[in-house]
Design a protein around this motif. Structure first.
Motif, PDB file in Angstrom:
ATOM      1  N   THR A 148       0.978 -18.762  -4.647  1.00 38.17           N
ATOM      2  CA  THR A 148      -0.331 -19.388  -4.738  1.00 38.17           C
ATOM      3  C   THR A 148      -1.365 -18.318  -4.410  1.00 38.17           C
ATOM      4  O   THR A 148      -1.274 -17.676  -3.373  1.00 38.17           O
ATOM      5  N   THR A 149      -2.274 -18.111  -5.314  1.00 35.72           N
ATOM      6  CA  THR A 149      -3.353 -17.147  -5.080  1.00 35.72           C
ATOM      7  C   THR A 149      -4.665 -17.829  -5.393  1.00 35.72           C
ATOM      8  O   THR A 149      -4.809 -18.423  -6.462  1.00 35.72           O
ATOM      9  N   ASP A 150      -5.589 -17.769  -4.461  1.00 36.33           N
ATOM     10  CA  ASP A 150      -6.893 -18.432  -4.615  1.00 36.33           C
ATOM     11  C   ASP A 150      -6.730 -19.878  -5.047  1.00 36.33           C
ATOM     12  O   ASP A 150      -7.450 -20.377  -5.916  1.00 36.33           O
ATOM     13  N   GLY A 151      -5.752 -20.552  -4.477  1.00 33.49           N
ATOM     14  CA  GLY A 151      -5.577 -21.981  -4.744  1.00 33.49           C
ATOM     15  C   GLY A 151      -4.866 -22.304  -6.045  1.00 33.49           C
ATOM     16  O   GLY A 151      -4.660 -23.466  -6.362  1.00 33.49           O
ATOM     17  N   ILE A 152      -4.472 -21.283  -6.806  1.00 35.84           N
ATOM     18  CA  ILE A 152      -3.765 -21.562  -8.056  1.00 35.84           C
ATOM     19  C   ILE A 152      -2.302 -21.170  -7.887  1.00 35.84           C
ATOM     20  O   ILE A 152      -1.988 -20.050  -7.498  1.00 35.84           O
ATOM     21  N   SER A 153      -1.414 -22.128  -8.153  1.00 36.00           N
ATOM     22  CA  SER A 153       0.009 -21.878  -7.974  1.00 36.00           C
ATOM     23  C   SER A 153       0.664 -21.532  -9.302  1.00 36.00           C
ATOM     24  O   SER A 153       0.271 -22.056 -10.341  1.00 36.00           O
ATOM     25  N   SER A 154       1.652 -20.675  -9.231  1.00 35.73           N
ATOM     26  CA  SER A 154       2.446 -20.424 -10.434  1.00 35.73           C
ATOM     27  C   SER A 154       3.892 -20.176 -10.035  1.00 35.73           C
ATOM     28  O   SER A 154       4.179 -19.706  -8.941  1.00 35.73           O
ATOM     29  N   ILE A 155       4.779 -20.518 -10.949  1.00 33.66           N
ATOM     30  CA  ILE A 155       6.208 -20.408 -10.677  1.00 33.66           C
ATOM     31  C   ILE A 155       6.673 -18.976 -10.914  1.00 33.66           C
ATOM     32  O   ILE A 155       6.338 -18.369 -11.927  1.00 33.66           O
ATOM     33  N   VAL A 156       7.403 -18.460  -9.949  1.00 37.37           N
ATOM     34  CA  VAL A 156       7.972 -17.121 -10.104  1.00 37.37           C
ATOM     35  C   VAL A 156       9.419 -17.250 -10.574  1.00 37.37           C
ATOM     36  O   VAL A 156       9.848 -16.573 -11.504  1.00 37.37           O
ATOM     37  N   GLU A 157      10.159 -18.139  -9.924  1.00 35.86           N
ATOM     38  CA  GLU A 157      11.541 -18.392 -10.330  1.00 35.86           C
ATOM     39  C   GLU A 157      11.820 -19.876 -10.151  1.00 35.86           C
ATOM     40  O   GLU A 157      11.344 -20.477  -9.205  1.00 35.86           O
ATOM     41  N   ASP A 158      12.586 -20.414 -11.043  1.00 32.16           N
ATOM     42  CA  ASP A 158      12.982 -21.814 -10.919  1.00 32.16           C
ATOM     43  C   ASP A 158      14.341 -21.953 -11.578  1.00 32.16           C
ATOM     44  O   ASP A 158      14.445 -21.967 -12.787  1.00 32.16           O
ATOM     45  N   GLU A 159      15.374 -21.979 -10.746  1.00 38.34           N
ATOM     46  CA  GLU A 159      16.729 -22.023 -11.306  1.00 38.34           C
ATOM     47  C   GLU A 159      17.536 -23.083 -10.575  1.00 38.34           C
ATOM     48  O   GLU A 159      17.444 -23.209  -9.358  1.00 38.34           O
ATOM     49  N   ASN A 160      18.309 -23.802 -11.320  1.00 35.38           N
ATOM     50  CA  ASN A 160      19.157 -24.820 -10.720  1.00 35.38           C
ATOM     51  C   ASN A 160      20.633 -24.462 -10.895  1.00 35.38           C
ATOM     52  O   ASN A 160      20.994 -23.738 -11.814  1.00 35.38           O
ATOM     53  N   ASP A 161      21.451 -24.997  -9.983  1.00 31.81           N
ATOM     54  CA  ASP A 161      22.901 -24.809 -10.056  1.00 31.81           C
ATOM     55  C   ASP A 161      23.313 -23.340 -10.110  1.00 31.81           C
ATOM     56  O   ASP A 161      24.121 -22.933 -10.929  1.00 31.81           O
ATOM     57  N   VAL A 162      22.684 -22.571  -9.260  1.00 30.41           N
ATOM     58  CA  VAL A 162      23.050 -21.167  -9.167  1.00 30.41           C
ATOM     59  C   VAL A 162      24.215 -21.056  -8.184  1.00 30.41           C
ATOM     60  O   VAL A 162      24.252 -21.761  -7.178  1.00 30.41           O
TER      61      VAL A 162
END
Lengths: 419, 437
Positions: A253-267
């Motif tokens: 989250t930078t200046d109130g804006i969030s973004s996904i860096v990694e999103d992985e399931n069942d690793v």
């Protein structure tokens, strides 16, 4: 006929409570704030079924007829004839943490266990229990750290919650007059959430990992009456692999804006290996009013060759000594009270900064009889100290725990007699 | 038994309701947990600054007429000329009306650039071509032929802030042709009108060094007014008939250009050409209206990949600083600049946004008197895009200009001196973290 229906009703009620408690389990985060719950599968909760909490988990050789002894399955065959026991408890703990810099107190309460046991026939008994085998509950914040290359600071926050539940089915069988044998099998399952947050004045990085574990554990136990007053007991719990999978969610989250860096399931995640556990114990009855348990347990962690963060898993030895006073010929109500006290030394299974996280524990407890039969309310207080000086990496904890256990028993054939 | 069950359920519920100590942390030393995320600032990336000139800027369709001329230290002679057609609201004037006088009222819109203490001399000419673009728009480079002899010349002391308007009295001989044609009912529609009046241009005096002024195109502020009377008796009853500007269309535009600039500027004959700041005294240049601006590229940014660790950009701030002494009164700096993406040979592809809003380069005043005013742009999302392994295009950069780039002449000089601490800088806050997957 009337009786049968009543019996079924009672079974039904027990089952209902059991299911209700299971659903509560899955919702409640059980923890005592132990910093060491960061490592491995978390803090290993001491067994708190029946009289175990007030006897410092001693009693490998204790064929107790009136209470569930979950420490050794062989003891189930020593239960009172036709008995049916429901046992549940709550832990309230106050954990005082301190390291070289500061200290803090955490208050926590949680469901400690739920168990059912019954005598199947004259020679065998069975139990089903649900207990939090391990629990994770920590939240640390680092000292301010310098942002390299800038006149700025940030902090790292570490949080963990969840734990491993153990659903355990045990069976004990009597061979001859002096030997009891038992087998126990457990299903281990649970979710551990580990989060790390790092924040500067304008931005934050969040790393959230949810680990899902499951595994099966197998154990054996036996007791042998050496003399009229002395019983010997032993258990072996086989080493087991707890399979792990995880979901990863990294976002910034930078200046109130969030973004996904990694999103992985069942690793795939590192599986956890529970060590071979052997234990032996002696139970000695003195003048039928006094009883002593002396146990030794050893867990072969070295062989699992595991490390986690700053900690290395090392062989663990636990010595426990418990004693009970109970009037064998009670007349007045208060004479039905039982009193227990116990001590335990645990070498710990973690080596951090070349220091073992060994601890010493002392407990006192009282059993308050409830109504007829052998039902009782068992209350115990224990205080545990981790030894060793607190350093920057080793956190000293003083854990105060009050366990309130309710053991409800009913005897089928007595009802038959009263009718 | 039943009551026991009740107690039990209550106890279990109490147990389950315990509150975890959220937000209540135990303080540990920084080195307690090796796995902690490390945050660092990296500002050693190359920030490549170069200059180029946009071939042409659409200057029709704005709300402003610009005219004037001044000599700029960096851009040479800067000149703005305005060309416009004007329209009546109807083509009828009462029969028997007598034209008394004609005046052009130019209402200030408060914009100016340069020294307004100097009187400005303006020449008003009639255009002899229609004010109608060959294609869709007029550009800063477009020309329209006009009568070389001015209708009139006027010298005024500009008061763009305190004054309302410039009042230019035009000769009756100029007004009569238009007025009489309408009064005589010779004009029914615009094409007839255009035959008599094609529009005006305001040409600043050639050898002047004064200021450039902004005039509002609003019909309330700017108009060509005919004063007339009825019944032949002058001063009895006075009436007016107005011609006004049409706002927001292509019937007016400003021609803006600068000449006699530095050698650096004279090299920018084509938008394709990027001129290194080393050929421009290590300066980035930007001038609204004429099309000069600068471009910033990050050629070494992808080197962040060479690190054998996992990380992510938490924030990325680009800072550039106008040269000290280039924006003293009467000049000034814009509060913010548009940031646009630019590819290859200076092909502007679109305004930069963060997915929700446009991103601007904002002016930041120095924290102390020893610190210069600079511009700062938050580029975290942009840098993420550039670092995306799927992004093969390394030939993309950013360019900057004010919102009203097509309707003013503000200019800016950016410091790119290799020895200066104020050289453009990209500061990346980078987090190195450890997650196995």
């Amino acid at each position: 006929m009337m009786l049968k229906i009543k019996t079924y009703k009672l079974y039904g009620a027990f089952l209902l409570v059991f299911l209700a408690s299971m659903s509560l389990y899955s919702q409640s985060a059980t923890s005592n704030g132990s910093p060491y719950s960061l490592y491995g599968l978390g803090y290993y909760n001491p067994n708190s079924i029946g009289l175990a909490p007030s006897m410092s988990q001693s009693g490998l050789a204790w064929n107790n007829p009136y209470f569930i002894n979950d420490l050794n399955p062989a003891t189930l065959s020593g239960l009172y004839s036709d008995i049916f026991i429901l046992d549940a408890g709550v832990n309230v703990s106050i954990n005082e943490l301190s390291n070289s810099g500061n200290s803090k107190t955490f208050l926590q309460s949680n469901l400690s266990h739920f168990a059912l046991a019954t005598k199947l026939n004259k020679k065998s008994g069975i139990s089903l229990s649900l207990l939090p085998a391990t629990s994770v509950g920590y939240s640390f914040i680092s000292e301010p750290l310098a942002v390299e290359g800038a006149n700025e600071e940030y902090r790292n926050v570490f949080m963990g919650s969840g734990g491993i539940n153990e659903l355990k089915l045990s069976y004990g069988y009597q061979i001859g007059t002096n030997i009891n044998l038992g087998i126990t099998t457990s299903y281990l399952f649970g979710k551990i959430e580990q989060s790390r947050y790092s924040a500067t004045s304008v931005s934050e990085l969040a790393i959230e990992e949810d680990y899902y574990y499951n595994g099966v554990k197998l154990g054996f136990g036996g007791t042998a009456n050496i003399s009229k007053d002395v019983t010997f007991g032993a258990i072996v719990n086989l080493p087991t692999k707890v399979n792990a999978k995880k979901n990863i969610d990294v976002y910034k989250t930078t200046d109130g804006i969030s973004s996904i860096v990694e999103d992985e399931n069942d690793v795939g995640a590192d599986n956890f290996y529970m060590p071979l556990h052997v234990g032996t114990g002696l139970t000695y009855s003195l003048k039928s009013d006094f009883l002593f348990n002396l146990d030794f347990n050893h867990k072969f962690w070295d062989a699992t060759d595991q490390k986690d963060n700053l900690g290395t898993f090392v062989d663990q030895s636990i010595y426990s000594l418990g004693m009970q006073y109970k009037n064998s010929n009670p007349n007045k109500y208060w004479e039905y009270f039982s009193f227990r006290s116990s001590v335990k030394y645990d070498s710990g299974y973690l080596m951090i900064d070349d220091m073992r996280t060994e601890n010493f524990e002392a407990t006192v407890g009282v059993g308050i009889p409830l109504g007829r039969n052998f039902s009782s309310l068992n209350i115990s207080y224990s205080r545990r100290f981790t030894s060793g000086a607190a350093s920057s990496s080793v956190i000293q904890e003083n854990l105060n725990t009050i366990n309130i256990g309710l053991s409800l028993s009913d005897i089928w054939y007595q009802k038959l007699k009263y009718k | 038994m039943k009551s026991f069950l009740c107690i039990l359920i209550v106890a279990l519920t109490l147990g389950a309701c315990s509150s975890p100590y959220e937000g209540d942390y135990f303080l540990v030393d920084g080195d307690y947990l090796e796995s902690g995320t490390k945050i660092m600032v990296i500002d050693t990336f190359t920030v490549k600054l170069s200059n180029f000139k946009i071939d042409s800027i659409v200057t029709s369709g704005t709300d402003r007429l610009l005219f004037g001329q001044y000599e700029d230290e960096y851009f040479g002679r800067v000149r703005a000329e305005s060309f416009f057609q004007m329209y009546p609201s109807s083509y009828s004037i009462t029969d028997g009306a007598t034209l008394d006088s004609v005046a052009l009222i130019l209402g200030y819109d408060k914009y100016y650039y340069g020294d307004t203490l100097q009187p400005v001399t303006l020449n008003i000419h009639k255009v002899i071509e229609k004010v109608k673009p060959a294609n869709d728009d007029f550009y800063n480079t477009s020309s329209i032929a006009y009568n070389q002899t001015p209708i009139t010349q006027v010298t005024v002391a500009p008061r763009p802030l305190s004054g309302d308007s410039i009042h230019v009295t035009l000769p009756n001989s100029f007004g009569a042709a238009i007025f009489n044609a309408i009064e005589a009912n010779q004009i029914d529609e615009f094409s007839d009108f255009e035959e008599v009046f094609k529009g005006l241009t305001i040409q600043p005096e050639l050898e002047s060094n004064t200021s450039i002024l902004g005039i509002s195109k609003s019909t309330d502020d700017t108009y060509l007014r005919f004063y007339y009377s009825l019944g032949g008796e002058v001063g009895e009853d006075s009436y007016t008939f107005d011609l006004k500007l049409s706002q927001g269309d292509v019937s007016s535009y400003n021609k803006i250009f600068s000449t006699n600039g530095s050698e650096c500027l004279s090299q920018m004959i084509d938008q394709d050409l990027s001129i290194a700041t080393s050929e421009c005294d290590f300066r980035g240049v930007m001038q609204s209206g004429t099309g000069y601006t600068f471009r910033i590229d990050f050629p070494t940014l992808k080197n962040l990949y060479d690190w054998p660790v996992k990380g992510t950009v938490l924030s990325a701030d680009l800072t550039f600083t106008p040269d000290w002494g280039t924006y003293n009164e009467p000049f000034h700096l814009q509060d913010s600049l548009i940031v646009s993406k630019i590819r290859g040979k200076n092909n502007i592809t679109g305004q930069l946004d963060n997915g929700e809003d446009y991103i601007y380069a904002n002016r930041v005043e120095g924290a102390s008197e020893f610190e210069l005013t600079s511009y700062k742009v938050a580029l975290d999302g942009y840098v993420d895009d550039l670092l995306d392994p799927d992004t093969q295009d390394t030939n993309e950069g950013l360019t900057f200009y004010p919102e009203l780039f097509n309707a003013m002449v503000d200019r800016m000089i950016i410091d790119d001196d290799p020895d200066s601490e104020y050289r453009p800088k990209l500061k990346i806050v980078y987090a190195i973290y450890d997650v196995e997957n």
